[in-house]
Each structure stands twice: as structure tokens, then as C-alpha cells.
Write an enzyme that holds these catalytic residues in place. Structure first.
Site, PDB file in Angstrom:
ATOM      1  N   ARG A  45       0.855  -1.183   0.000  1.00 21.43           N
ATOM      2  CA  ARG A  45       0.000   0.000   0.000  1.00 21.43           C
ATOM      3  C   ARG A  45       0.892   1.234   0.000  1.00 21.43           C
ATOM      4  O   ARG A  45       2.117   1.135   0.103  1.00 21.43           O
ATOM      5  CB  ARG A  45      -0.993   0.018   1.173  1.00 21.43           C
ATOM      6  CG  ARG A  45      -0.654  -0.721   2.418  1.00 21.43           C
ATOM      7  CD  ARG A  45       0.414  -0.090   3.296  1.00 21.43           C
ATOM      8  NE  ARG A  45       0.245   1.323   3.524  1.00 21.43           N
ATOM      9  CZ  ARG A  45       1.237   2.160   3.771  1.00 21.43           C
ATOM     10  NH1 ARG A  45       2.488   1.731   3.790  1.00 21.43           N
ATOM     11  NH2 ARG A  45       1.018   3.434   3.983  1.00 21.43           N
ATOM     12  N   GLY A  46       0.270   2.395  -0.156  1.00 27.16           N
ATOM     13  CA  GLY A  46       1.017   3.621  -0.369  1.00 27.16           C
ATOM     14  C   GLY A  46       1.045   3.928  -1.853  1.00 27.16           C
ATOM     15  O   GLY A  46       1.396   3.067  -2.670  1.00 27.16           O
ATOM     16  N   ALA A  47       0.650   5.141  -2.220  1.00 26.10           N
ATOM     17  CA  ALA A  47       0.451   5.464  -3.633  1.00 26.10           C
ATOM     18  C   ALA A  47       1.660   5.170  -4.520  1.00 26.10           C
ATOM     19  O   ALA A  47       1.524   4.509  -5.562  1.00 26.10           O
ATOM     20  CB  ALA A  47       0.016   6.921  -3.777  1.00 26.10           C
ATOM     21  N   ARG A  88      -7.499   0.121  -6.517  1.00 32.49           N
ATOM     22  CA  ARG A  88      -7.562   1.195  -5.515  1.00 32.49           C
ATOM     23  C   ARG A  88      -7.865   2.509  -6.239  1.00 32.49           C
ATOM     24  O   ARG A  88      -7.014   3.037  -6.936  1.00 32.49           O
ATOM     25  CB  ARG A  88      -6.234   1.332  -4.752  1.00 32.49           C
ATOM     26  CG  ARG A  88      -5.739   0.112  -3.988  1.00 32.49           C
ATOM     27  CD  ARG A  88      -6.564  -0.219  -2.753  1.00 32.49           C
ATOM     28  NE  ARG A  88      -6.693   0.853  -1.792  1.00 32.49           N
ATOM     29  CZ  ARG A  88      -5.844   1.107  -0.793  1.00 32.49           C
ATOM     30  NH1 ARG A  88      -4.748   0.389  -0.655  1.00 32.49           N
ATOM     31  NH2 ARG A  88      -6.094   2.081   0.067  1.00 32.49           N
ATOM     32  N   GLN A 197      -1.634   1.901  10.442  1.00 35.39           N
ATOM     33  CA  GLN A 197      -0.398   1.963   9.659  1.00 35.39           C
ATOM     34  C   GLN A 197       0.713   2.720  10.385  1.00 35.39           C
ATOM     35  O   GLN A 197       1.895   2.437  10.185  1.00 35.39           O
ATOM     36  CB  GLN A 197      -0.656   2.615   8.290  1.00 35.39           C
ATOM     37  CG  GLN A 197      -1.527   1.808   7.365  1.00 35.39           C
ATOM     38  CD  GLN A 197      -2.978   2.265   7.418  1.00 35.39           C
ATOM     39  OE1 GLN A 197      -3.468   2.673   8.467  1.00 35.39           O
ATOM     40  NE2 GLN A 197      -3.671   2.190   6.294  1.00 35.39           N
ATOM     41  N   ASP A 238      -2.079  10.471  -1.434  1.00 33.56           N
ATOM     42  CA  ASP A 238      -2.440   9.504  -2.465  1.00 33.56           C
ATOM     43  C   ASP A 238      -2.887  10.199  -3.746  1.00 33.56           C
ATOM     44  O   ASP A 238      -2.819   9.603  -4.815  1.00 33.56           O
ATOM     45  CB  ASP A 238      -3.548   8.585  -1.958  1.00 33.56           C
ATOM     46  CG  ASP A 238      -3.008   7.524  -1.017  1.00 33.56           C
ATOM     47  OD1 ASP A 238      -2.912   6.362  -1.438  1.00 33.56           O
ATOM     48  OD2 ASP A 238      -2.657   7.859   0.116  1.00 33.56           O
ATOM     49  N   ASN A 248      -5.238  12.094   1.641  1.00 24.82           N
ATOM     50  CA  ASN A 248      -4.331  11.194   2.365  1.00 24.82           C
ATOM     51  C   ASN A 248      -5.178  10.363   3.326  1.00 24.82           C
ATOM     52  O   ASN A 248      -6.403  10.526   3.411  1.00 24.82           O
ATOM     53  CB  ASN A 248      -3.263  12.000   3.122  1.00 24.82           C
ATOM     54  CG  ASN A 248      -2.142  11.125   3.653  1.00 24.82           C
ATOM     55  OD1 ASN A 248      -1.582  10.314   2.906  1.00 24.82           O
ATOM     56  ND2 ASN A 248      -1.806  11.262   4.916  1.00 24.82           N
ATOM     57  N   LYS A 249      -4.538   9.476   4.064  1.00 24.78           N
ATOM     58  CA  LYS A 249      -5.238   8.563   4.956  1.00 24.78           C
ATOM     59  C   LYS A 249      -6.203   9.306   5.872  1.00 24.78           C
ATOM     60  O   LYS A 249      -5.915  10.392   6.353  1.00 24.78           O
ATOM     61  CB  LYS A 249      -4.212   7.770   5.771  1.00 24.78           C
ATOM     62  CG  LYS A 249      -4.803   6.689   6.657  1.00 24.78           C
ATOM     63  CD  LYS A 249      -5.656   5.699   5.892  1.00 24.78           C
ATOM     64  CE  LYS A 249      -4.923   5.027   4.756  1.00 24.78           C
ATOM     65  NZ  LYS A 249      -5.805   4.125   3.961  1.00 24.78           N
TER      66      LYS A 249
END
Length: 355
Positions: A45-47, A88, A197, A238, A248-249
Site C-alpha cells: 500500500r502507499g500510492a 484502488r 499503519q 495519495d 491522504n489517509k
């Protein structure tokens, strides 16, 4: 450097981030569908990391294809593109990487490349995307590190480190860059509910590097800001819209509002591939909603009643007015972002620390 993702023996190998911090397990993907599943289930995960893994997934499909000619291979390739694009929706790096791989594939086919040629060319392009991401993160670290106070209490939310990229990290790259430039740094890592995370991944990365790290619950940030123990905030993204609004998250917007109240500079760190100039503002950014179980359970332990409704957006959008600067591999963009972000795509790299 932390091996987030790698190409080994005609397969894509990635650390299974669902198992961290207690187990360091590596997953081997041998088909594009296995890569797609790994992205969707947050093995990776993570763009930026999602973009790199998608590129490798497409290269994997081409190399393992049994197509006799480019016509059949093209059909298979485009099917793989659609499969990976559906994993995603918020992370724009995913679509950036797919579009880049498509463009190379198309040019090669139009230029008369054979199936054999394409097997190597597409792998070369995926590896180039991988290498460029690492280089971008290191440049982000240099630019962002120059902004960090000599003695810094840094808050970060979610994980925008080596685990979220091909290596080194964006927000954590700024922290690493600051340390390399001689700053004295203490990091406060928001746990980042509901998937944790920050507690699981960011703390694991930083402790592994010997960086002074304190895990806090998401509702502790305001107290630390009020106490003056946090004087710099940096997060990843992201997707960043043309006006500087940044997705973002979930919980990042809360941090930005608190930062504004307490006078703490709030920065976003991301490569140019995360900036989507076709998306005019944050209202147009698609926000992924994930499974209710992420909220109702912590691991295998249920913490909410079955009958309760659950709202679980994976991301929120921080308005550009709350962002002190957007740190990229080409320098630091500042308001007005409609002008400065556009200029990043047109200019040569700027000096570290700002424009």
C-alpha cells in the site's frame, strides 16, 4: 534500504505489510491477478508503491504470456491494465503508472516490436519506474529536510515511508533527509486508525533505522501541539489536486485543522506522479470506502456490535489553505498552488528548501 518490492526470477516479490510489525514475510506474485489482489488487500500500500507494483504486474503479464503475436498480446495487456486499474481508486500513481506502461507498449507495437522485444522492453520500463521512485524520494528528502527545524518534534500520520514507496519514503524521506542534514529529530507517529499503519508500519520502519520514535493514539496530537512538543508536521498523499487539495489517509484533515489552530506548519510530501493536474480540486477526488470489518475489529477481536452501521472512508481531503507547502522531487510548492504546482511540471529542479 528496506526492500518493499523487487523483481526476482520473473516474479514480483513484496513484503506483506499486513503481517508487520510482528512478522517479516515476503509474498511472491507470479501473475498480474496476484499483483492486483496484493494491491487490493493491502499486502502492499502507499500510492508510489502501488504504482510501482502495477507496473511490475503489467510487465509480468507480458513476460508470462504465451501469445503468438502482438495482436493477441495487446488484448491480454489491456485486460491486465483494466484489472489493475480496478484495485484502488484514490491512488493516482496507480493510473499514472498504467498510462505510462500503456504508452510504451503502444509505441513499441506501432514501431514493429515483436512479442519477444516487448517482454524485455516492458520489464525495463517497470524497473525504470521503480528506480525513478527511489530517486524521487531521496530528492524529496533533501528538499524537505531543509525545512525541518534544528531541533524538531515531528508528527506524521499513516505511513509514507519506504513501505509506501519503492524505498526511502516521502514523508519519512523528509525525516530521513533532516537527520542526514544534522537535525535533531524526535518523531511522533499517529497510530492511524482503523488499520494502524502508523503504529504497525511507521514505528517499525523508524525504530529499525534507530530513529527516536513515540507512538501516540490519534486523539493525542492536539495535546502534544499545545505542549509545544510538536513543531513540524509532514504527511504523504495519495492524490493532490491541481489547486493543492490533498487526499491522504483518513484523519489527516483532522491533523491539519489542529496544526492551524496551534500554529504548527503542516507539509505534504509526494512525487510529481501523485499530483493530478486533471483533477481541479479535492471535491473531485474519488474516495475509496473499505470493508466494515476494519472498523469493527482489531485483528480477530470484535470491538463493535454486529448491528451497528459503519462508515469507513480510507481517505480524507485536506484543503490547500491548511498546507504550508507541498514537497516534491523538484522543490517545495507553496500557495497559490494552481500556479506553483503547474510550474513544477515546466521548470528545471529548484534549490532544496523552497522556491
Amino acid at each position: 534500504m528496506l526492500p518493499t518490492i523487487a523483481w526476482q526470477d520473473d516474479a514480483v516479490v513484496m513484503v506483506d505489510q499486513r503481517k508487520l510489525p510482528t512478522k517479516e514475510v515476503y509474498l511472491t506474485c507470479k501473475t498480474p491477478s496476484e499483483v492486483a489482489k496484493a494491491i487490493k488487500t493491502m499486502v502492499i500500500r502507499g500510492a508510489p508503491a502501488i504504482g510501482v507494483s502495477a507496473a511490475y504486474g503489467l510487465a509480468l503479464g507480458v513476460r508470462r504470456s504465451t501469445a503468438a503475436g502482438t495482436k493477441q498480446l495487446t488484448t491480454e495487456f489491456l485486460k491486465d491494465c483494466d484489472l489493475l486499474a480496478g484495485t484502488r481508486p484514490t491512488a493516482v500513481n496507480l493510473f499514472w503508472a498504467i498510462d505510462r506502461m500503456k504508452a510504451v507498449f503502444s509505441r513499441q507495437v506501432l514501431g514493429g516490436a515483436s512479442v519477444g522485444d516487448l517482454r524485455q522492453v516492458m520489464l525495463d520500463e517497470a524497473q525504470a519506474i521503480h528506480d525513478e521512485d527511489v530517486a524521487s524520494c531521496r530528492a524529496i528528502g533533501q528538499h524537505g529536510g531543509a525545512l525541518v527545524p534544528e531541533k524538531a518534534g515531528i508528527l506524521t500520520h499513516c505511513n509514507a515511508g519506504a513501505l509506501a514507496t519503492a524505498g526511502y519514503g516521502t514523508a519519512l524521506g523528509v525525516i530521513r533527509g533532516a537527520i542526514e542534514q544534522g537535525r535533531s529529530v524526535t518523531v511522533f507517529a499517529d497510530e492511524t486508525r482503523p488499520v494502524l499503519q502508523g503504529a504497525r508500519l511507521t514505528a517499525w520502519e523508524l525504530v529499525r533505522d534507530g530513529i527516536d520514535t513515540t507512538v501516540i493514539s490519534d486523539n493525542m496530537a492536539a495535546v502534544l501541539m499545545r505542549q509545544g512538543r510538536i513543531n513540524f508536521i509532514v504527511v504523504g498523499a495519495d492524490r493532490i489536486a491541481a489547486n493543492g487539495d490533498a487526499a491522504n489517509k483518513i484523519g489527516t484533515y483532522t491533523v491539519a485543522v489542529l496544526a492551524k489552530e496551534h500554529g504548527v506548519p503542516f507539509y505534504v510530501a509526494a512525487p510529481l506522479s501523485t499530483i493530478d493536474m486533471r483533477t481541479l480540486d479535492g471535491d473531485a477526488i474519488p474516495i475509496e470506502e473499505r470493508n466494515r470489518r476494519e472498523v469493527t475489529h482489531v485483528g480477530s477481536t470484535q470491538i463493535a456490535p454486529d448491528a451497528a452501521k459503519v462508515y469507513n472512508p480510507a481517505f480524507d481531503v485536506t484543503p490547500s489553505r491548511l498546507i504550508a507547502g507541498i514537497i516534491t522531487e523538484r522543490g517545495v510548492a507553496r500557495a497559490p498552488y494552481t500556479e506553483s504546482l503547474k510550474a513544477l511540471f515546466e521548470e528545471t529542479p529548484v534549490a532544496a528548501g523552497g522556491r
